[in-house]
Design a protein around this motif. Structure first.
Motif, PDB file in Angstrom:
ATOM      1  N   ARG A 129      60.251  14.052 -25.914  1.00 49.91           N
ATOM      2  CA  ARG A 129      61.436  13.206 -25.726  1.00 49.91           C
ATOM      3  C   ARG A 129      61.084  11.755 -25.982  1.00 49.91           C
ATOM      4  NH1 ARG A 129      59.556  14.166 -20.401  1.00 49.91           N
ATOM      5  NH2 ARG A 129      59.088  12.177 -19.403  1.00 49.91           N
ATOM      6  N   LYS A 130      62.121  11.059 -26.467  1.00 52.42           N
ATOM      7  CA  LYS A 130      61.953   9.611 -26.596  1.00 52.42           C
ATOM      8  C   LYS A 130      62.924   9.001 -25.606  1.00 52.42           C
ATOM      9  CE  LYS A 130      61.168   9.707 -31.568  1.00 52.42           C
ATOM     10  NZ  LYS A 130      62.092  10.779 -31.981  1.00 52.42           N
ATOM     11  N   GLY A 131      62.426   8.387 -24.596  1.00 51.77           N
ATOM     12  CA  GLY A 131      63.324   7.803 -23.599  1.00 51.77           C
ATOM     13  C   GLY A 131      63.934   8.852 -22.691  1.00 51.77           C
ATOM     14  N   ARG A 132      65.025   8.466 -22.080  1.00 47.24           N
ATOM     15  CA  ARG A 132      65.658   9.334 -21.077  1.00 47.24           C
ATOM     16  C   ARG A 132      66.488  10.421 -21.740  1.00 47.24           C
ATOM     17  NH1 ARG A 132      66.261   6.818 -15.855  1.00 47.24           N
ATOM     18  NH2 ARG A 132      64.991   4.945 -15.780  1.00 47.24           N
ATOM     19  N   TRP A 249      62.992  10.230 -16.083  1.00 49.23           N
ATOM     20  CA  TRP A 249      63.298  10.894 -17.355  1.00 49.23           C
ATOM     21  C   TRP A 249      64.783  11.114 -17.583  1.00 49.23           C
ATOM     22  CZ3 TRP A 249      65.794  15.058 -15.471  1.00 49.23           C
ATOM     23  CH2 TRP A 249      65.369  15.589 -14.244  1.00 49.23           C
ATOM     24  N   ASN A 251      68.774  10.434 -18.046  1.00 50.35           N
ATOM     25  CA  ASN A 251      69.793   9.469 -18.464  1.00 50.35           C
ATOM     26  C   ASN A 251      70.984   9.618 -17.517  1.00 50.35           C
ATOM     27  OD1 ASN A 251      71.910   8.072 -19.612  1.00 50.35           O
ATOM     28  ND2 ASN A 251      71.184   8.456 -21.704  1.00 50.35           N
ATOM     29  N   ARG A 423      75.047  12.380 -29.690  1.00 51.09           N
ATOM     30  CA  ARG A 423      73.759  12.885 -30.172  1.00 51.09           C
ATOM     31  C   ARG A 423      73.892  13.581 -31.520  1.00 51.09           C
ATOM     32  NH1 ARG A 423      69.735  13.581 -26.414  1.00 51.09           N
ATOM     33  NH2 ARG A 423      69.078  15.610 -27.202  1.00 51.09           N
TER      34      ARG A 423
END
Ligand code: GTR
Length: 424
Positions: A129-132, A249, A251, A423
């Motif tokens: 994963r990149k970011g949350r 982690w 969002n 997304r």
């Protein structure tokens, strides 16, 4: 051991209960021509007759009014008080799913009124994963260790309880009732999955109350509008969200809540009350969920309040065989999700849940979406089987097959979440 000795008697009781249920299902109305004529209360007309024409009026006046009505007449009032909640991380596996995910098992302890309720959460977070990441939250029927096949998970605390007096085979022993979840697919699509056994929060039988979270609150207010299991399950979903939004982690603006059947009812009620849930998904929630009660098609208020007296508040029983007197219907529940994202799904063989009633309640939420300049479902006609309709905020599908939550349903939900969370 006690379990073995009592099993034959319990099994007979189970068969009898099952027979009663099947007979009631057979006696239900499945004929469109016999659906009573009904008028749905206007979602945008206030109790004093004022027509809502602005978002402000909806948010300040009509929305709180609808929320209160549904609380007091259907699911019961959720107390404002907080109970003490602690979290204990019992296990972490950074290499779960062959290294694709990090899993955590966290024990929640809720306390109040000198009692404690323990509930075990399982979380799977994609390692790639990149970011949350967005988070999919859903209760399971059969325990964390059953629904997530092949995972070495602890047993949910509900499993330490004796068998249900009224439903002698616990749901987790029913085998095959609910399909295992496609965990790997969810992780591969970049979502975290968080789950808990619903019976940890409130045991699913009429005498379960002292063991559930409602017993942690002082008994106040009118007995007719006191919350029970569905209210408790919805409350528990919000407590899961409290934990999720604190995770590095997660969002917090991308939370989806889903539920199957009775848990679909609870997911809608959670989504109606807690606006942190940006996507609210009802998987075959039926009567007391997405389906319009006034159609009295399939399961009815009379059947559900008699068979499951511990689900709704007592006031709801006054509408048994008297749906036309209801000052609300389930389209007002779905409307409470607006302007957030709503997904209602049915199954072709699941007449008991009244597929058309489920569709129509999503359709009749459209006027509230329109207040926000958003499109809800535009046609009163249901789409064909396996042809999902997805507008910018509201989606619906009817899947071939029977009552369940299958990989097809999951992939539709993830597609809709992808759209909702930008997304794609
Ligand atoms: C049925 C009940 C439905 C639905 C279902 C389930 O027996 O009549 O309302 O909630 O159970 O949760 O599996």
């Amino acid at each position: 051991m006690t379990r073995n000795r009592t099993f034959p008697a319990l099994f007979l009781a189970f068969l009898t209960l099952g027979t009663v249920r099947v007979q009631s299902q057979n006696a239900a109305n499945y004929d469109e021509a016999k659906v009573p004529r009904f008028t749905l209360p206007e979602v945008l007309t206030c109790q004093d007759g004022t027509m809502v024409t602005t978002r402000r009026q909806w948010e300040k006046k009509r929305r709180p009014e609808v929320l209160r009505l549904i609380s007091e007449q259907e699911y019961g009032v959720t107390p404002d008080e907080k109970v003490k909640t602690t979290y204990e991380v019992l296990a972490t596996d950074p290499q779960a799913l062959g290294g694709k995910a990090t899993s955590q098992q966290v024990m929640f302890t809720f306390s109040g009124q000198g009692r404690e309720v323990k509930a075990l959460l399982a979380a799977y977070v994609p390692n790639n994963r990149k970011g949350r990441v967005p988070v999919f939250i859903e209760y399971n029927f059969q325990g964390n260790h059953n629904v997530l096949e092949g995972q070495d998970l602890m047993r949910s605390p509900a499993f330490t309880r004796p068998l249900h007096p009224h439903d002698p085979l616990p749901r987790w022993a029913e085998g095959g009732h609910v399909a295992p979840w496609p965990l790997e697919q969810i992780i591969d699509r970049g979502y975290a999955l968080v789950t808990m056994c619903f019976e940890d929060i409130y045991p699913d039988y009429p005498e379960g109350e002292p063991l559930g979270v409602t017993a942690l609150f002082p008994e106040t207010g009118d007995a007719g509008s006191r919350w029970q299991a569905i209210g408790a399950w919805a409350w528990g979903s919000s407590r899961i969200a409290d934990w999720v939004v604190r995770q590095p982690w997660a969002n917090r603006k991308q939370l989806a809540i889903a539920g199957l059947s009775r848990l679909g009812k609870a997911a809608l009620w959670a989504g109606a009350q807690d606006e942190r849930f940006q996507v609210v998904i009802s998987n075959e929630s039926g009567c007391g969920g997405a389906a319009l009660s006034k159609r009295a098609y399939g399961e009815t208020v009379a059947f559900i309040t008699k068979t499951f007296p511990h689900w709704f508040c007592r006031n709801f029983s006054q509408y048994a065989n008297n749906e036309q007197a209801m000052p609300f219907d389930q389209h007002m529940l779905t409307a409470l999700v607006a302007p957030r994202h709503l997904y209602v799904a049915s199954a072709e063989e699941d007449n008991w849940a009244d597929q058309k009633g489920e569709y129509l309640s999503a359709y009749y939420a459209s006027p509230v979406y329109a207040l926000y300049g958003l499109k809800g479902l535009s046609s009163p006609e249901m789409p064909a089987v396996n042809q999902p309709v997805m507008t910018e905020r509201v989606a619906y599908h009817i899947r071939s097959g029977s009552h369940n939550q299958l990989p097809y349903d999951w992939s539709c939900y993830l597609d809709f979440c992808d759209k909702a969370f930008g997304r794609q």
